[in-house]
Design a protein around this motif. Structure first.
Motif, PDB file in Angstrom:
ATOM      1  N   MET A  45       0.802  -1.217   0.000  1.00  0.00           N
ATOM      2  CA  MET A  45       0.000   0.000   0.000  1.00  0.00           C
ATOM      3  C   MET A  45       0.837   1.271   0.000  1.00  0.00           C
ATOM      4  N   LYS A  46       2.159   1.156   0.049  1.00  0.00           N
ATOM      5  CA  LYS A  46       2.974   2.333   0.288  1.00  0.00           C
ATOM      6  C   LYS A  46       2.936   3.336  -0.857  1.00  0.00           C
ATOM      7  N   LEU A  47       2.465   2.906  -2.008  1.00  0.00           N
ATOM      8  CA  LEU A  47       2.284   3.857  -3.100  1.00  0.00           C
ATOM      9  C   LEU A  47       1.378   5.012  -2.670  1.00  0.00           C
ATOM     10  N   LEU A  48       0.451   4.740  -1.740  1.00  0.00           N
ATOM     11  CA  LEU A  48      -0.516   5.753  -1.327  1.00  0.00           C
ATOM     12  C   LEU A  48       0.140   6.937  -0.630  1.00  0.00           C
ATOM     13  N   TRP A  49       1.230   6.695   0.092  1.00  0.00           N
ATOM     14  CA  TRP A  49       1.861   7.797   0.823  1.00  0.00           C
ATOM     15  C   TRP A  49       3.292   8.088   0.367  1.00  0.00           C
ATOM     16  N   SER A  50       3.782   7.389  -0.661  1.00  0.00           N
ATOM     17  CA  SER A  50       5.143   7.667  -1.136  1.00  0.00           C
ATOM     18  C   SER A  50       5.316   9.109  -1.626  1.00  0.00           C
ATOM     19  N   PRO A  51       4.319   9.730  -2.280  1.00  0.00           N
ATOM     20  CA  PRO A  51       4.510  11.140  -2.676  1.00  0.00           C
ATOM     21  C   PRO A  51       4.722  12.067  -1.485  1.00  0.00           C
ATOM     22  N   ILE A  52       4.115  11.743  -0.357  1.00  0.00           N
ATOM     23  CA  ILE A  52       4.280  12.576   0.836  1.00  0.00           C
ATOM     24  C   ILE A  52       5.722  12.507   1.331  1.00  0.00           C
ATOM     25  N   VAL A  53       6.299  11.299   1.323  1.00  0.00           N
ATOM     26  CA  VAL A  53       7.687  11.128   1.755  1.00  0.00           C
ATOM     27  C   VAL A  53       8.621  11.885   0.827  1.00  0.00           C
ATOM     28  N   ASP A  54       8.294  11.958  -0.445  1.00  0.00           N
ATOM     29  CA  ASP A  54       9.126  12.668  -1.400  1.00  0.00           C
ATOM     30  C   ASP A  54       9.031  14.180  -1.248  1.00  0.00           C
ATOM     31  N   ALA A  55       7.859  14.667  -0.919  1.00  0.00           N
ATOM     32  CA  ALA A  55       7.621  16.107  -1.021  1.00  0.00           C
ATOM     33  C   ALA A  55       7.739  16.857   0.303  1.00  0.00           C
ATOM     34  N   ILE A  56       7.642  16.172   1.435  1.00  0.00           N
ATOM     35  CA  ILE A  56       7.687  16.831   2.736  1.00  0.00           C
ATOM     36  C   ILE A  56       8.988  16.458   3.437  1.00  0.00           C
ATOM     37  N   TYR A  57       9.805  17.442   3.772  1.00  0.00           N
ATOM     38  CA  TYR A  57      11.080  17.162   4.425  1.00  0.00           C
ATOM     39  C   TYR A  57      11.661  18.459   4.987  1.00  0.00           C
ATOM     40  N   SER A  58      12.710  18.318   5.777  1.00  0.00           N
ATOM     41  CA  SER A  58      13.431  19.464   6.325  1.00  0.00           C
ATOM     42  C   SER A  58      14.671  19.729   5.492  1.00  0.00           C
ATOM     43  N   PRO A  59      14.776  20.890   4.856  1.00  0.00           N
ATOM     44  CA  PRO A  59      15.986  21.186   4.066  1.00  0.00           C
ATOM     45  C   PRO A  59      17.254  21.171   4.906  1.00  0.00           C
ATOM     46  N   ILE A  60      17.123  21.418   6.210  1.00  0.00           N
ATOM     47  CA  ILE A  60      18.304  21.447   7.074  1.00  0.00           C
ATOM     48  C   ILE A  60      18.856  20.036   7.292  1.00  0.00           C
ATOM     49  N   MET A  61      17.984  19.086   7.618  1.00  0.00           N
ATOM     50  CA  MET A  61      18.424  17.717   7.869  1.00  0.00           C
ATOM     51  C   MET A  61      18.692  16.961   6.577  1.00  0.00           C
ATOM     52  N   GLY A  62      17.930  17.255   5.548  1.00  0.00           N
ATOM     53  CA  GLY A  62      18.080  16.537   4.287  1.00  0.00           C
ATOM     54  C   GLY A  62      16.795  15.836   3.904  1.00  0.00           C
ATOM     55  N   ARG A  63      16.600  15.666   2.619  1.00  0.00           N
ATOM     56  CA  ARG A  63      15.345  15.129   2.112  1.00  0.00           C
ATOM     57  C   ARG A  63      15.060  13.722   2.612  1.00  0.00           C
ATOM     58  N   ARG A  64      16.064  12.878   2.663  1.00  0.00           N
ATOM     59  CA  ARG A  64      15.858  11.483   3.046  1.00  0.00           C
ATOM     60  C   ARG A  64      16.081  11.249   4.540  1.00  0.00           C
ATOM     61  N   LYS A  65      17.088  11.896   5.119  1.00  0.00           N
ATOM     62  CA  LYS A  65      17.340  11.743   6.553  1.00  0.00           C
ATOM     63  C   LYS A  65      16.196  12.312   7.384  1.00  0.00           C
ATOM     64  N   SER A  66      15.441  13.259   6.829  1.00  0.00           N
ATOM     65  CA  SER A  66      14.289  13.799   7.546  1.00  0.00           C
ATOM     66  C   SER A  66      13.284  12.705   7.885  1.00  0.00           C
ATOM     67  N   TRP A  67      13.262  11.641   7.100  1.00  0.00           N
ATOM     68  CA  TRP A  67      12.357  10.522   7.355  1.00  0.00           C
ATOM     69  C   TRP A  67      13.073   9.346   8.006  1.00  0.00           C
ATOM     70  N   ILE A  68      14.287   9.048   7.546  1.00  0.00           N
ATOM     71  CA  ILE A  68      14.984   7.856   8.033  1.00  0.00           C
ATOM     72  C   ILE A  68      15.309   7.964   9.523  1.00  0.00           C
ATOM     73  N   ILE A  69      15.806   9.109   9.969  1.00  0.00           N
ATOM     74  CA  ILE A  69      16.205   9.275  11.374  1.00  0.00           C
ATOM     75  C   ILE A  69      15.019   9.087  12.321  1.00  0.00           C
ATOM     76  N   PRO A  70      13.920   9.826  12.155  1.00  0.00           N
ATOM     77  CA  PRO A  70      12.793   9.614  13.096  1.00  0.00           C
ATOM     78  C   PRO A  70      12.154   8.240  12.985  1.00  0.00           C
ATOM     79  N   ILE A  71      12.080   7.680  11.775  1.00  0.00           N
ATOM     80  CA  ILE A  71      11.464   6.358  11.613  1.00  0.00           C
ATOM     81  C   ILE A  71      12.287   5.293  12.330  1.00  0.00           C
ATOM     82  N   GLN A  72      13.620   5.331  12.163  1.00  0.00           N
ATOM     83  CA  GLN A  72      14.452   4.336  12.836  1.00  0.00           C
ATOM     84  C   GLN A  72      14.435   4.526  14.350  1.00  0.00           C
TER      85      GLN A  72
END
Length: 591
Positions: free
Chosen positions: A159-186
């Motif tokens: 089902m992750k296709l449903l929220w993958s655009p959100i992961v791509d488009a919402i992030y902190s420019p300071i932390m980084g596009r991908r680390k903004s999600w990876i750090i809190p999720i882990q």
């Protein structure tokens, strides 16, 4: 992944058996590829995507990359040969500077490749538990229908296709596009694993009364892994140089396979008292060498350590993408809608949704039934262990077969072979030795398992190759992820129905043991059904014997094979032959 991330599919791509849709990034790419956000999508479309359909993944052979029209990466000369578009719509790729083997990667690429392997491994650990070990542990306490309810925990990868655009488009420019999600999720995952490690034994002991709670817990864990997978897949596009970008698929294969393998095969073996007593102890004990509690706590601390190391030791390059927020999200959802509106895509989606029905009883129940008959967990773990290298080999050759104008021909052949494998597996269960599984019977189990794995792997690689061919390069990542998500769903939705069907068709009655029953017990005892786990437990408590009259597994498996065969010869074969001969223009989204 799976987890090849059994999808056909999060173990090479956990297969890209997979619990994994590779590269869930999505955006509508500009035609000239000048915008870096869309350039990531273009490159992702070339890289391909993976499906998770169970615990075996296979990756397509690495393809060399080129750089033209894409943003310049660190230490990279932007003047390399690039993508060339031929008149027939197919793309040729430059071969400059691509490493011919993993060991020839430049030092920076090799370090980032190792990082990707670790991140994918962390994803594979919870998925291996949710889709592998926990269902086996629950089966001794629950009915097949109840195990089917727990299988809902694996749905986030479908089902992750449903929220993958959100992961791509919402992030902190300071932390980084991908680390903004990876750090809190882990971080959240580590807390959940540590908490589970302190409570899991009690929860599993009361599995029947707390099934909903167990399912929600593992659903949440798999949801976090699926979301992290989206971020890691996107980060892989910038961590590796363009010339060596195809090694991201190899990193996923190694990481997800290893994580799933540790949580399924290795954990079940070392959790088994029989395995420990046979190979490691001189004095038998009732417990294995490794408890679920200790295993979860170990990985909870491993998650936390890796999260801190990633936060402090790895700097993410600032994103070149200027499209973020709700506008970027809407663009991706609009692209998805354009894809699913294509008539040929709709037909392909229908094929995906029904094509795996014939294999569901075999995939979901056969191993559980073997355990119920008396096959030890360590022997089953050995079977999966032996099967693992064969899947990698099969994937390599299947990729070679899935080329040319009819890439789905191997998929069609493997479809019939997979139905035949389901029937062979049923015979294997039916003729389980009364005195227990000996060496010869175990060899037969391994051979049938490898045969089924071969057919499943061929189907996965063939369908993935076809996805790569037909995906519109203008929105490659979104196109691939859409198709692979539907393919995952096609392997998930029938499973609950099949497991409930096994319980429904099973007829078993609790009878008193004539040798031990007293006259008063014989006079007052009323036989009752013990088809489900609760009835079996009640029968044991009253000193009865559960007599199996009809085993619902055999009926359900035959029905699945018959329905799968009918669908294949009346609909699937004809339509698959049709869609694989279509011109590429029939799969393109209007600009």
């Amino acid at each position: 992944m799976t987890p090849q991330v059994d999808e056909t599919n999060n173990l090479a791509h956990l297969r890209a058996r997979q619990p994994f849709n590779r590269a869930s990034k999505a955006a509508d790419m500009a035609r000239d590829g000048s915008n870096s956000y869309y350039a990531e999508e273009h490159e992702l479309g070339d890289l391909g995507a993976s499906n998770f359909d169970g615990p075996h993944h296979v990756s397509l052979p690495p393809r060399r990359r080129s750089n033209s029209g894409l943003p310049k990466y660190d230490g990279e000369d932007s003047g390399k040969q690039g993508l060339n578009h031929s008149k027939n719509g197919k793309r040729s790729r430059g071969h400059n500077d691509a490493a011919s083997s993993l060991w020839q990667l430049p030092p920076a690429d090799f370090r980032n490749f190792s990082l990707l392997c670790i991140l994918y491994l962390l994803q594979g650990v919870p998925v291996g538990l949710a889709m592998g070990s926990v269902p086996f542990l629950l089966k001794s306490k629950l009915s097949y229908g109840q195990v089917g309810l727990f299988s809902l925990a694996s749905y986030p990868y479908s089902m992750k296709l449903l929220w993958s655009p959100i992961v791509d488009a919402i992030y902190s420019p300071i932390m980084g596009r991908r680390k903004s999600w990876i750090i809190p999720i882990q971080t959240v995952s580590s807390i959940m694993l540590l908490w589970l490690g302190s409570h899991v034994e009690t929860i599993l002991e009361n599995a029947e009364s707390r099934l909903g709670f167990i399912t929600v817990l593992f659903f949440a864990l798999v949801f976090l892994c699926a979301t992290q997978d989206i971020a890691v897949d996107g980060w892989a596009l910038t961590l590796l140089s363009h010339a060596n970008l195809s090694y991201a698929s190899t990193a996923q294969t190694i990481g997800l396979n290893t994580g799933y393998f540790l949580s399924f095969t290795v954990f079940l073996a070392f959790n088994s008292a029989e395995f420990a007593n046979k190979y490691f102890r001189t004095v038998p004990q009732d417990s294995g060498l490794l408890s679920m509690s200790a295993y979860l706590k170990f990985w909870g601390w491993a998650y936390l350590f890796m999260t801190i190391a990633l936060f402090m030791g790895k700097t993410e390059e600032k994103t070149r993408d200027t499209r973020m927020g709700k506008n970027g999200i809407f663009d991706v959802y609009a692209a998805m809608w354009k894809i699913v509106k294509l008539p040929n895509v709709q037909l392909f989606i229908l094929i995906h949704l029904v094509a795996k029905f014939g294999f569901q009883a075999n995939d979901a129940v056969t191993n559980l039934k073997l355990l119920e008959k008396g096959l030890s967990k360590e022997d089953l773990a050995l079977t999966v262990l032996i099967d693992f290298p064969f899947e990698i080999i099969f994937g390599y050759y299947a990729a070679k077969w899935s080329v040319g104008n009819r890439p789905l021909r191997p998929w069609l052949y493997a479809f019939v072979g997979r139905l035949g494998s389901a029937l062979l597996a049923q015979l294997l269960v039916y003729y389980f030795p009364k005195n227990g599984a000996g060496s010869f019977y175990l060899l037969l189990v391994i051979l049938v398992h490898v045969l089924g794995s071969f057919m499943s792997t061929v189907q996965f690689v063939s369908i993935n190759a076809f996805h790569t061919q037909i995906a519109d390069p203008a929105i490659g990542g979104t196109y691939m992820t859409t198709l692979n998500t539907v393919s995952n769903l096609g392997g998930q939705w029938p499973r609950v129905l099949v497991l409930f069907a096994v319980d429904y068709f099973t007829k078993a009655t609790c009878e008193l043991d004539a040798a031990t029953a007293t006259p008063d017990q014989v006079e007052t005892f009323i036989p009752f059904s013990c088809a489900k786990q609760a009835g079996k437990q009640r029968c044991t408590n009253v000193g009865g014997v559960c007599e199996m009259k009809v085993d619902g597994y055999y009926i359900t498996n035959i029905l699945c094979v018959l329905i799968g065969g009918a669908l294949f010869f009346s609909f699937i074969r004809r339509k698959v032959e049709y869609i694989q001969m279509l011109d590429l223009s029939k799969w393109r989204v209007e600009k």
